[in-house]
Motif scaffolding. Structure first.
Motif, PDB file in Angstrom:
ATOM      1  N   LEU A 225       0.810  -1.390  -0.035  1.00 50.82           N
ATOM      2  CA  LEU A 225       0.085   0.210  -0.001  1.00 50.82           C
ATOM      3  C   LEU A 225       0.779   1.346  -0.037  1.00 50.82           C
ATOM      4  CD1 LEU A 225      -2.898   1.378   0.225  1.00 50.82           C
ATOM      5  CD2 LEU A 225      -2.747   1.055   2.644  1.00 50.82           C
ATOM      6  N   PHE A 226       1.890   1.243   0.904  1.00 53.65           N
ATOM      7  CA  PHE A 226       2.808   2.532   0.965  1.00 53.65           C
ATOM      8  C   PHE A 226       3.549   2.898  -0.528  1.00 53.65           C
ATOM      9  CE2 PHE A 226       6.654   4.512   2.404  1.00 53.65           C
ATOM     10  CZ  PHE A 226       6.111   5.655   2.925  1.00 53.65           C
ATOM     11  N   VAL A 227       3.739   1.714  -1.214  1.00 55.80           N
ATOM     12  CA  VAL A 227       4.557   2.029  -2.213  1.00 55.80           C
ATOM     13  C   VAL A 227       3.698   2.341  -3.486  1.00 55.80           C
ATOM     14  CG1 VAL A 227       5.945   0.891  -4.235  1.00 55.80           C
ATOM     15  CG2 VAL A 227       6.352   0.262  -1.951  1.00 55.80           C
ATOM     16  N   VAL A 228       2.339   1.682  -3.506  1.00 51.95           N
ATOM     17  CA  VAL A 228       1.446   2.364  -4.521  1.00 51.95           C
ATOM     18  C   VAL A 228       0.784   3.673  -4.045  1.00 51.95           C
ATOM     19  CG1 VAL A 228      -1.154   1.703  -5.349  1.00 51.95           C
ATOM     20  CG2 VAL A 228       0.435  -0.163  -4.577  1.00 51.95           C
ATOM     21  N   VAL A 229       0.770   4.246  -3.116  1.00 56.22           N
ATOM     22  CA  VAL A 229       0.248   5.299  -2.575  1.00 56.22           C
ATOM     23  C   VAL A 229       1.319   6.434  -3.194  1.00 56.22           C
ATOM     24  CG1 VAL A 229      -0.324   6.972  -0.902  1.00 56.22           C
ATOM     25  CG2 VAL A 229      -1.225   4.657  -1.012  1.00 56.22           C
TER      26      VAL A 229
END
Length: 326
Positions: A225-229
């Motif tokens: 999630l952190f990478v996608v955001v």
């Protein structure tokens, strides 16, 4: 991937600070954006993304850093394709050059919020039900097909008559003239929406539609999630300046749509294979992050070079034809 609270807060604050600086430095005095100014800001945002990738590498290793770089490049390449539509929107609403950066800034902020919501929903759904990979994969393959077919389509987009703009125009009185950066003009005691507000709605809504393609594409590279955001945020933040930098060059990227279609198809195949594996339980070959990164960079490089060569060749033929006519 365990992301500490301090890193999440520092990243969020960093995005807010950079956008605030951009707003107060550039939009405090609305003006036509020069190529030199756009180059400086695009370079700054790319450097910030590279520094962030370095931080991820130091904290989590090469795999997570590579996922971020691949996701960032995918989002940025898809964003370049989106600039064609933004150009149509700006032309359709006859946005003055001095106001175009403000329009894109507010549009991007709205897009960041809406995409954040979609990303959380997408990652949560994939985590809870892995067979959704198959749905996303088939959707991307269909999207790749549509993008490839649209390469030769020259139909103009009637942005001012889009569904969202029509609904707002029916609900609230509108006025055809701009009033600086204001969203409303008071006419005969009645508040009317200006084209400034409508064009931002059009760009925000259009970007949300683009997110339906780009978010599944990134989920094919990473489900962190952190990478996608953060990859979405970095790509969107640099989109405004990229618009002005490529404004004169964008018509020369004639093979870009084909490159985008290839990238979407490649990621679509990855997601489809993951979905089939999740449903059947049969182990299938996986493409590593480095292979994905190599495909993305290679396709973008080849389509850019072939586009510039093709347009240069067409220009020479046109010049030769004119000389023969004289």
């Amino acid at each position: 991937m365990n992301v500490p609270i301090w890193l999440q807060l520092a990243t969020a604050i960093g995005f807010v600070v950079v956008l605030a600086l951009d707003f107060f430095i550039v939009d405090r005095r609305p003006h036509a954006f020069s190529t030199r100014e756009a180059t400086v800001w695009v370079t700054l945002y790319v450097i910030l993304a590279a520094i962030f990738a370095g931080v991820l590498f130091a904290m989590y290793g090469s795999e997570i850093a590579s996922q971020f770089v691949a996701a960032y490049l995918t989002e940025y390449s898809l964003s370049i394709d989106n600039l064609f539509v933004f150009l149509v929107i700006m032309s359709s609403f006859a946005v003055p050059s001095v106001l175009q950066h403000r329009v894109l800034l507010v549009g991007v902020i709205v897009a960041l919020i809406l995409r954040g919501i979609l990303i959380v929903i997408g990652v949560s759904a994939i985590t809870a039900f892995e067979p959704l990979f198959l749905v996303f994969g088939l959707f991307l393959l269909w999207t790749a097909y549509k993008v490839a077919r649209a390469q030769d389509s020259d139909e103009p987009s009637d942005v001012q008559n889009s569904f969202l703009v029509r609904m707002i125009s029916r609900a609230i009185p509108t006025h055809p003239e701009y009033n600086g950066t204001k969203f409303f003009s008071r006419i005969d005691g009645v508040r009317h929406l200006t084209p400034m507000a409508l064009v931002m709605v059009a760009i925000g809504g259009t970007d949300l539609m683009f997110a339906l393609d780009s978010i599944p594409a990134v989920l094919g590279l990473t489900t962190e999630l952190f990478v996608v955001v953060t990859s979405n945020a970095f790509a969107l933040m640099g989109l405004r300046q990229l618009y002005f930098l490529l404004n004169g060059l964008i018509g020369r990227l004639v093979h870009l749509a084909r490159g985008i279609a290839i990238i979407l198809a490649f990621i679509g195949v990855k997601l489809t294979m993951l979905g089939i594996e999740a449903i059947s339980g049969v182990a299938l070959p996986h493409f590593s992050t480095l292979v994905s990164l190599g495909v993305i960079v290679g396709v973008l490089a080849v389509t850019t070079v072939t586009s510039l060569l093709a347009t240069r060749r067409e220009q020479r033929i046109s010049e030769a034809t004119i000389e023969d006519a004289d």
